[in-house]
Design an enzyme around this catalytic site. Sequence first.
Site, short mmCIF file in Angstrom:
data_model
loop_
_atom_site.label_atom_id
_atom_site.label_comp_id
_atom_site.label_asym_id
_atom_site.label_seq_id
_atom_site.Cartn_x
_atom_site.Cartn_y
_atom_site.Cartn_z
N CYS A 1 -19.92 -5.24 2.81
CA CYS A 1 -19.15 -4.12 3.32
C CYS A 1 -17.83 -4.09 2.57
CB CYS A 1 -18.90 -4.32 4.82
SG CYS A 1 -17.80 -3.07 5.53
N CYS B 1 0.23 -0.16 10.28
CA CYS B 1 -0.31 -1.14 9.33
C CYS B 1 0.73 -2.07 8.71
CB CYS B 1 -1.07 -0.41 8.22
SG CYS B 1 -1.94 -1.59 7.14
N CYS C 1 -17.05 -8.44 4.80
CA CYS C 1 -16.33 -7.17 4.62
C CYS C 1 -15.06 -7.41 3.82
CB CYS C 1 -15.93 -6.60 5.98
SG CYS C 1 -17.31 -6.40 7.09
N ARG D 1 -18.24 -1.89 17.52
CA ARG D 1 -17.58 -3.17 17.20
C ARG D 1 -16.30 -3.37 18.01
NH1 ARG D 1 -18.27 -6.66 12.98
NH2 ARG D 1 -19.68 -5.17 12.00
N CYS E 1 0.60 4.55 6.99
CA CYS E 1 -0.04 4.37 8.30
C CYS E 1 0.90 3.55 9.21
CB CYS E 1 -1.38 3.66 8.12
SG CYS E 1 -2.37 4.40 6.79
N CYS F 1 -19.31 2.71 8.33
CA CYS F 1 -18.58 2.03 9.39
C CYS F 1 -17.31 2.85 9.59
CB CYS F 1 -18.26 0.61 8.95
SG CYS F 1 -17.17 -0.25 10.10
N CYS G 1 0.85 -1.20 0.00
CA CYS G 1 0.00 0.00 0.00
C CYS G 1 0.88 1.25 0.00
CB CYS G 1 -0.90 0.00 1.23
SG CYS G 1 -2.03 1.40 1.26
#
Length: 352
Positions: free
Chosen positions: A134, A66, A103, A266, A63, A194, A59
Amino acid sequence: MSASTTATTRHDWNLAEVKALFQQPFNDLLFQAQTVHRAHFDANRVQVSTLLSIKTGACPEDCKYCPQSGHYNTGLEKQKLMEVQKVLEEAARAKAIGSTRFCMGAAWKHPSAKDMPYVLQMVKGVKAMGLETCMTLGKLDQEQTQALAEAGLDYYNHNLDTSPEFYGSIITTRTYSERLQTLAYVRDAGMKICSGGILGMGESLDDRAGLLIQLANLPEHPESVPINMLVKVAGTPLENAEEVDPFDFIRMLAVARILMPKSHVRLSAGREAMNEQMQALAFFAGANSIFYGEKLLTTANPQADKDMQLFARLGIQPEAREEHADEVHQAAIEQALIEQKSSELFYNAVSA
Ligand code: SAM
Ligand code: DTB
Ligand code: SF4
């Protein structure tokens, strides 16, 4: 009962008020959260969703938490966009273990034009199986958002992660306001939101309160608010981050419940590192959804049968899709009870 335990849904929370909620004695906070929870939900039902990484690693975003960021070497095996058929097979597996929502997550800054047709086929295929859909694909433009809504996407996950003040210490390649813009497109297109964040990144109490204020003060509350405990992955800048006090994590769930009384809160990533007592306390604080199945996106989650055994011991039932009969869930619970019984027999036999 205090004013904030009544049924009103507010969008004007300020930092002093929210910090005061956090700083109450633990029992007072949990009682208040449980009272709010019971005013809006069956306190013994928890929604279960299964995650699948449809495009893994490499990616371009940085972040710090991550494992999928291309900026860090975490040894993760990269995978290009999964074939639609393979995604549908995974969705069938999720349905068979009793999940009601599937998801699909991609390690993208944003979806590309060439990937969109496949993503839309995934939404249509999963939806046709009778599952809620999702996706979490990064930043969206208005056209992509519209296309996803037209394909039948129910939820879009897009986390704010932390407060606006702390965000720049965690991510430098995308901005808070871009995140808010994508959330606004999702809402305008009529999909459910979400959105939540992560604890354990070195944030302060003000940052935790600041994140919840951002979410609660949106024009409409997100229908789903994932609260993740950082999964510390070797090779990421946060691999040695300080542990969160488990009671502070529970406080976060309780305050989320009070601020967003009608949302599903959640209990998200990090359950693998939580014992059953902590998870039970999380449900008492008002958490009423989990990720279910042995994998999150790239890291481990508790085994499905272990979760069903915990549900059975706590008298919790998985939430059914509104229009669906509950046979699959019932079967999963019965199986878990049988397995629990036989492990008790085994234990008794060994200790006898
Ligand atoms: N790339 C898209 C994005 O960031 O919006 C979607 C996938 S991304 C992996 C989804 C969310 O997973 C992130 O927003 C973050 O909150 C959460 N996440 C990622 N790594 C995590 C970790 N190590 N521990 C806890 N949560 C994590
Ligand atoms: C969310 O808030 N947590 C999920 C989901 N939304 C997409 C992702 C958790 C990822 C944990 C790290 C991993 O497995 O890669
Ligand atoms: Fe990429 Fe999402 Fe991971 Fe950030 S959280 S590095 S955007 S996959």
